[in-house]
Design a protein around this motif. Structure first.
Motif, short mmCIF file in Angstrom:
data_model
loop_
_atom_site.label_atom_id
_atom_site.label_comp_id
_atom_site.label_asym_id
_atom_site.label_seq_id
_atom_site.Cartn_x
_atom_site.Cartn_y
_atom_site.Cartn_z
N LEU A 11 15.40 -40.72 -49.18
CA LEU A 11 16.14 -41.92 -49.57
C LEU A 11 16.08 -42.16 -51.08
O LEU A 11 16.90 -42.90 -51.61
CB LEU A 11 15.60 -43.14 -48.83
N PHE A 83 15.19 -45.30 -36.38
CA PHE A 83 14.88 -46.34 -37.37
C PHE A 83 14.35 -47.59 -36.67
O PHE A 83 13.62 -48.37 -37.26
CB PHE A 83 16.13 -46.71 -38.19
N SER A 164 23.25 -46.26 -42.24
CA SER A 164 23.16 -47.23 -43.34
C SER A 164 22.35 -48.46 -42.91
O SER A 164 21.54 -48.98 -43.67
CB SER A 164 24.54 -47.64 -43.83
N GLU A 167 18.69 -47.30 -42.75
CA GLU A 167 18.09 -47.12 -44.07
C GLU A 167 17.73 -48.47 -44.67
O GLU A 167 16.66 -48.61 -45.26
CB GLU A 167 19.08 -46.39 -45.00
N GLN A 171 13.96 -49.73 -45.68
CA GLN A 171 13.62 -50.23 -47.01
C GLN A 171 13.06 -51.63 -46.96
O GLN A 171 12.14 -51.97 -47.69
CB GLN A 171 14.85 -50.17 -47.92
#
Length: 175
Positions: A11, A83, A164, A167, A171
């Motif tokens: 990333l 995720f 997306s 991710e 984060q």
């Protein structure tokens, strides 16, 4: 890689992780696909005789490439569930079963009851297994290539969306 946190390093790069992973995997598969096409053609000719339709057989080559692309993109869309889920083996198991059954890999779609065939045809899974086999077996149906391109685009949008979101979640949570 998602569950272990190894993807966090990827990333940091200024490129799309999804695009990079899909292209790398596609590059790894193409040489093996070329060998499989060659060996499969020789074995089919020796055991099954002449090709029923040369034009349909030629269409099966780009169809195989599209099938591999659909499969790789769909795998990444399913994998993106990692995720949110720490353990993703169950998702991988389900994905494989969908390709095997709804994709027409184990049983041709024509053998399915009409209600199940309708469901299977409405999914992207036949584009990954059934379509190249149907063309290679001599059925000249160029519209199937268009359907594969359609599913590749849809799967690409889904994979990009899920990745997306994942991710951003990674984060925010901190890896």
């Amino acid at each position: 890689d998602i569950a272990s946190g190894a993807i966090a390093v990827e990333l940091l790069r200024p490129v799309s992780v999804l695009r990079q992973r899909v292209l790398i995997e596609f590059g790894r598969v193409l040489p093996r696909l070329a060998v499989c096409i060659t060996v499969g053609t020789v074995v089919a000719r020796l055991t099954g005789g002449p090709i029923p339709s040369g034009t349909a057989a030629l269409l099966s080559i780009p169809s195989l490439v599209l099938a591999v692309a659909c499969n790789i993109v769909a795998q990444h869309a399913f994998a993106a569930g990692s995720f949110w889920l720490r353990e993703s083996r169950a998702m991988w198991f389900l994905y494989q079963k969908f390709v095997f059954m709804l994709g027409g890999m184990l049983i041709p779609l024509e053998v399915f009851p009409s209600w199940l065939r309708s469901i299977a045809v409405a999914t992207p899974f036949p584009s990954m297994a059934y379509t190249p086999a149907r063309l290679a077996s001599g059925h000249f149906e160029p519209g199937l290539l268009g359907l594969q391109v359609f599913w590749l685009a849809v799967l690409g949008v889904i994979a990009a969306f899920v990745f997306s979101r994942g991710e951003r979640r990674l984060q925010v949570v901190g890896g």
